[in-house]
Write a protein that holds these residues in place. Sequence first.
Motif, short mmCIF file in Angstrom:
data_model
loop_
_atom_site.label_atom_id
_atom_site.label_comp_id
_atom_site.label_asym_id
_atom_site.label_seq_id
_atom_site.Cartn_x
_atom_site.Cartn_y
_atom_site.Cartn_z
N THR A 183 0.82 -1.21 0.00
CA THR A 183 0.00 0.00 0.00
C THR A 183 0.86 1.26 0.00
O THR A 183 0.55 2.24 -0.70
CB THR A 183 -0.93 0.01 1.22
OG1 THR A 183 -1.78 -1.15 1.17
CG2 THR A 183 -1.80 1.26 1.23
N GLY A 184 1.95 1.24 0.76
CA GLY A 184 2.83 2.41 0.82
C GLY A 184 3.49 2.70 -0.52
O GLY A 184 3.60 3.87 -0.91
N GLN A 185 3.93 1.66 -1.22
CA GLN A 185 4.56 1.86 -2.53
C GLN A 185 3.55 2.39 -3.54
O GLN A 185 3.87 3.27 -4.34
CB GLN A 185 5.16 0.53 -3.01
CG GLN A 185 6.38 0.08 -2.24
CD GLN A 185 6.84 -1.29 -2.69
OE1 GLN A 185 6.09 -2.27 -2.63
NE2 GLN A 185 8.07 -1.37 -3.15
N GLN A 186 2.36 1.85 -3.51
CA GLN A 186 1.33 2.33 -4.43
C GLN A 186 0.97 3.79 -4.15
O GLN A 186 0.80 4.59 -5.07
CB GLN A 186 0.09 1.45 -4.34
CG GLN A 186 0.31 0.04 -4.87
CD GLN A 186 -0.99 -0.71 -5.07
OE1 GLN A 186 -1.98 -0.13 -5.52
NE2 GLN A 186 -1.00 -2.00 -4.77
N ALA A 187 0.88 4.12 -2.86
CA ALA A 187 0.55 5.50 -2.50
C ALA A 187 1.67 6.45 -2.92
O ALA A 187 1.40 7.58 -3.36
CB ALA A 187 0.31 5.60 -0.99
N CYS A 188 2.91 6.00 -2.80
CA CYS A 188 4.05 6.83 -3.20
C CYS A 188 4.01 7.11 -4.70
O CYS A 188 4.20 8.25 -5.13
CB CYS A 188 5.35 6.12 -2.81
SG CYS A 188 6.84 7.04 -3.22
N LEU A 189 3.76 6.06 -5.49
CA LEU A 189 3.68 6.24 -6.94
C LEU A 189 2.50 7.13 -7.30
O LEU A 189 2.62 8.03 -8.14
CB LEU A 189 3.57 4.88 -7.63
CG LEU A 189 3.39 4.92 -9.15
CD1 LEU A 189 4.53 5.67 -9.83
CD2 LEU A 189 3.29 3.49 -9.70
N ALA A 190 1.37 6.90 -6.66
CA ALA A 190 0.18 7.71 -6.96
C ALA A 190 0.43 9.18 -6.65
O ALA A 190 0.06 10.07 -7.42
CB ALA A 190 -1.02 7.20 -6.15
#
Length: 208
Positions: A183-190
């Motif tokens: 979730t953290g990686q996806q949020a960072c990319l988003a």
Amino acid sequence: MSDANTNVPAQGRWAPLSPQGVAELLAGADFPWWIAGGYAIELAVGETYREHGDLDVLVLHRDQARVRRHFGGWDLFLADPPGGKTLHAWPTGRGVPGRVHDVWCRRAPDEPWSVQLMLDEADGDEWVSRQDSRIRRPLARLGRLTSTGIPYLSPEVQLFYKAKNVREKDQVDFDRVLPHLDTGQQACLASALELALPGHDWLGRLKR
């Protein structure tokens, strides 16, 4: 290096090293480096799923002198201007202009290209995206390590670079690695996409 090799067309045979081959080449390097490009995504996924025309290695522009010394007698060429069709020799002792971030490497003039260096920016202990200086990350969290200790660019960082001009292989990489992003990686990319590329197609599939 002879005068005959000062400039060459940005083409020719490629026989990219494997990530393990790069690790052996850069063993003992006195500068940080990370496997980048499609290979970085495959390392994050944990399996090989497509062919690669080259192999990218990210290094920092500020480490250019150390990088050039490490490659010693290798035949290195700068893509200058960026995206141009001509490569210009990079002899030892010569600096790299700030606009240049792409270096083609081969062991000798009659050998195929085997490594492509990508020169990126840093500000103190922070990495700074060359595409958008607002996108930053601590250098300590820029990459990850494989089980055998090979450093590679974190997939959310690599995907941000791929997002600017999505080719078929870039979409394949996104689709394959997405289930492996927490979730953290996806949020960072988003967050990075919303800042630099608002409305990007990938945003709808990322958890924010």
